[in-house]
Design an enzyme around this catalytic site. Structure first.
Site, mmCIF file in Angstrom:
data_model
loop_
_atom_site.group_PDB
_atom_site.id
_atom_site.type_symbol
_atom_site.label_atom_id
_atom_site.label_comp_id
_atom_site.label_asym_id
_atom_site.label_seq_id
_atom_site.Cartn_x
_atom_site.Cartn_y
_atom_site.Cartn_z
ATOM 1 N N CYS A 83 0.671 -0.965 -0.176
ATOM 2 C CA CYS A 83 0.004 0.098 0.399
ATOM 3 C C CYS A 83 0.940 1.052 0.118
ATOM 4 C CB CYS A 83 -0.704 -0.026 1.384
ATOM 5 S SG CYS A 83 -2.251 1.002 0.849
ATOM 6 N N HIS A 110 -4.019 -5.017 1.149
ATOM 7 C CA HIS A 110 -3.494 -5.612 2.377
ATOM 8 C C HIS A 110 -3.423 -7.112 2.341
ATOM 9 C CE1 HIS A 110 -3.111 -1.706 4.608
ATOM 10 N NE2 HIS A 110 -3.641 -1.381 3.654
ATOM 11 N N GLU A 154 -2.070 -9.113 4.933
ATOM 12 C CA GLU A 154 -1.804 -9.443 5.821
ATOM 13 C C GLU A 154 -3.775 -10.031 6.431
ATOM 14 O OE1 GLU A 154 -1.560 -5.242 6.590
ATOM 15 O OE2 GLU A 154 -0.944 -6.886 4.818
ATOM 16 N N GLY A 157 -0.839 -15.581 35.992
ATOM 17 C CA GLY A 157 -0.963 -14.957 34.288
ATOM 18 C C GLY A 157 0.204 -15.673 33.412
ATOM 19 N N VAL A 158 -0.232 -16.179 32.006
ATOM 20 C CA VAL A 158 0.269 -16.424 30.929
ATOM 21 C C VAL A 158 2.196 -16.214 30.804
ATOM 22 C CG1 VAL A 158 0.502 -17.522 28.635
ATOM 23 C CG2 VAL A 158 -1.257 -17.757 29.889
ATOM 24 N N SER A 218 3.806 -14.470 32.695
ATOM 25 C CA SER A 218 5.114 -14.393 33.907
ATOM 26 C C SER A 218 4.817 -15.317 34.194
ATOM 27 C CB SER A 218 4.827 -13.585 34.773
ATOM 28 O OG SER A 218 3.319 -13.993 35.469
ATOM 29 N N SER A 219 4.256 -16.719 34.377
ATOM 30 C CA SER A 219 5.007 -18.018 34.456
ATOM 31 C C SER A 219 5.762 -18.425 33.248
ATOM 32 C CB SER A 219 3.440 -18.331 34.104
ATOM 33 O OG SER A 219 2.291 -18.146 35.168
#
Length: 509
Positions: A79, A167, A169, A223-224, A226-227
């Site tokens: 674009c 586009h 994507e 949470g995901v 930090s774990s």
């Protein structure tokens, strides 16, 4: 070092989507704003120029010296990127007679060119531009057109430089992923070997080298992000990682005990800290959302700082920062306007004089989950819906009290348990309950009641940047509403939020 595609961002709303599509091809890529380009990139295989809300006809439009990439690696302009390539080489870009926005079809395609191999005649693509290339430079050749756009795609003679006016994507471009695969794999020659397994192996080796025998302290949230970050660091340095899980009194029902147990089962060196009363005291009398966020953040820093000082000779602070946070902080226009304070622990590294280690800062959320699977992190953590740092503190509108937290914990427990029991939890990206400051009249038995109104919200999304409300079954909502009202004395009315983001945000505060 992995092979890499560089995506140069000119401010398009779709730039992150380009990166996601390239990574779905198991090829590593990075986004850099046009005005903050890296000087040297190891193993650079190709460059993609993003779209932009700007016009190449405007004074001061974003531009770069393209000669640093052309004829060295393949280049694809999307674009605005295509218009910039044409205009800087003697072509002509004019305002479109009609702004082209939406679906179009490529009715002329020259499939001899690698970029358009296996692309079907009349394939649907997504247009979004107010300008049109009406004249190409002499050594540029049209390779695709639509009914109204003559130059829908072009190639530069004797070099692997391409431009497309649509586009690829976005999902509305039906064969867009094939176009990107043709560019990244066939034209740039990438080997598609950037996988979660490879990432884990390389990251652990890098962390071992960087951290050596140093100690790292890290705050966990359950949470995901930090774990997964903690597990990567743990794999590299074992017991030299000291994790702290703070109960701020704003977690979900039984969450502190359950998550702490999960972490210990994962072998993490973790300490649970009960600071509920300290947080409630800090929040007393506060009703403004920003004041509440700041009070929660400040109290967390104080608790975390005290607990960290109990550990001798710590050198590093571990954080679960992911790639969208990094992109946001160095965007084309700098960090975007503050909609609300971020719950990450801002000034903590400076206050504690620690170096920061962020093993996930090149990954998107869905990639973090894939890495978590490779690390065999339990599904109850990996599949957990996003949960904000201030927790229930921004889901209780108005002042926070221990009594209100207990009410909302019970409401939330019924809603989330119901989603899980009915096989709906994994279909929803995020579900939450809100305790409003509204009381409404009701009738229970023969008595009139004047109790609290709670709102339920569930959204579908890929990464939280946009979200649509979940069309949960009416029977399910009816059953959940009845259970909440029957079991929780302080509630007599349940409403369901059907707002999308934008214009609404996912959270209410």
């Amino acid at each position: 070092m992995s092979e890499q595609i560089l995506i140069i961002d000119f401010g398009s709303q779709y730039t992150q989507l380009i990166a996601r599509r390239v990574r779905e091809l198991n090829v590593y890529c990075e986004i850099h704003p046009f005005n903050h380009l890296p000087e040297n990139i190891d193993n650079l295989k190709g460059v993609i120029l993003s779209g932009s809300p700007c016009s190449v006809r405007e004074d001061g439009h974003p531009e770069i010296d393209l000669s640093q990439y052309r004829n060295k690696v393949p280049v694809l302009g999307i674009c605005y990127g295509a218009q910039l390539l044409a205009q800087k080489n003697g072509g002509n870009v004019i305002p479109s007679e009609i702004r082209e926005y939406g679906r179009a079809n490529l009715h002329k395609i020259d499939q001899h060119y690698d970029l358009l191999k296996e692309i079907s005649i009349d394939t649907q693509v997504w247009m979004s531009h107010g300008d049109t290339i009406n004249q190409l430079p002499d050594d540029f050749k049209v390779i695709a057109s639509t009914e109204s756009v003559q130059v829908a795609a072009f190639k530069v003679d004797n070099e692997n430089t391409y431009g497309i006016q649509f586009h690829p994507e976005v999902t509305h471009s039906i064969e867009g992923k094939t176009v990107l695969r043709n560019f990244v794999v066939h034209i740039c020659g990438c080997h598609q070997d950037w996988t979660p397994d490879v990432f884990v192996e390389a990251t652990i080796a890098e962390l071992k080298n960087k951290l050596g025998n140093d100690k790292v302290v890290m705050g966990l949230s359950g949470g995901v992000d930090s774990s997964v970050a903690a597990m990567l660091i743990h794999k590299a340095i074992g017991k030299n990682l000291y994790c702290i899980f703070v109960d701020n009194g704003l977690l979900r029902k039984n969450e502190f005990e359950e998550v702490l147990h999960s972490y210990k089962d994962m072998g993490l060196n973790v300490k649970g800290v009960d600071s509920k009363e300290r947080f409630y005291k800090a929040l007393k009398g506060k009703t403004d959302p920003e004041d509440k966020r700041k009070a929660i953040g400040r109290t967390f820093i104080e608790v975390f700082d005290e607990e960290s000082h109990a550990i001798q000779n710590v050198s590093w602070l571990g954080q679960g920062t992911i790639y969208p946070d990094v992109i946001e902080s160095v965007s084309v226009k700098g960090p975007s306007a503050t909609i609300k304070s971020h719950h990450n622990v801002g000034g903590l590294p400076e206050k504690m004089k620690l170096k920061v280690v962020e093993p996930l800062n090149t990954l998107f959320k869905d990639e973090v989950r894939e890495v978590g699977k490779t690390l065999e992190i339990p599904q109850n953590i990996l599949g957990r819906h996003p949960f904000p740092g201030p927790g229930l503190g921004i889901r209780i509108l108005g002042e926070i009290t221990a009594e209100k937290v207990k009410i909302l914990q019970e409401v939330d427990h019924i809603f989330i348990s119901g989603l899980k029991k009915n096989g709906l939890y994994d279909e929803v990206w995020q579900a939450l309950s809100i305790l409003t400051p509204i009381q409404s009249v009701g009738v229970m038995g023969d008595e009139r009641t004047y109790e609290n109104v709670v709102a339920l919200r569930a959204v579908t999304s890929v990464d939280g940047m946009t979200a649509d409300w979940s069309r949960l079954p009416y029977d399910f909502l009816s059953n959940v509403s009845n259970e909440i009202i029957n079991k929780i004395k302080a509630v007599n009315r349940v409403v369901y939020d059907i707002s999308s983001k934008p214009p609404a945000t996912i959270e209410w505060e």
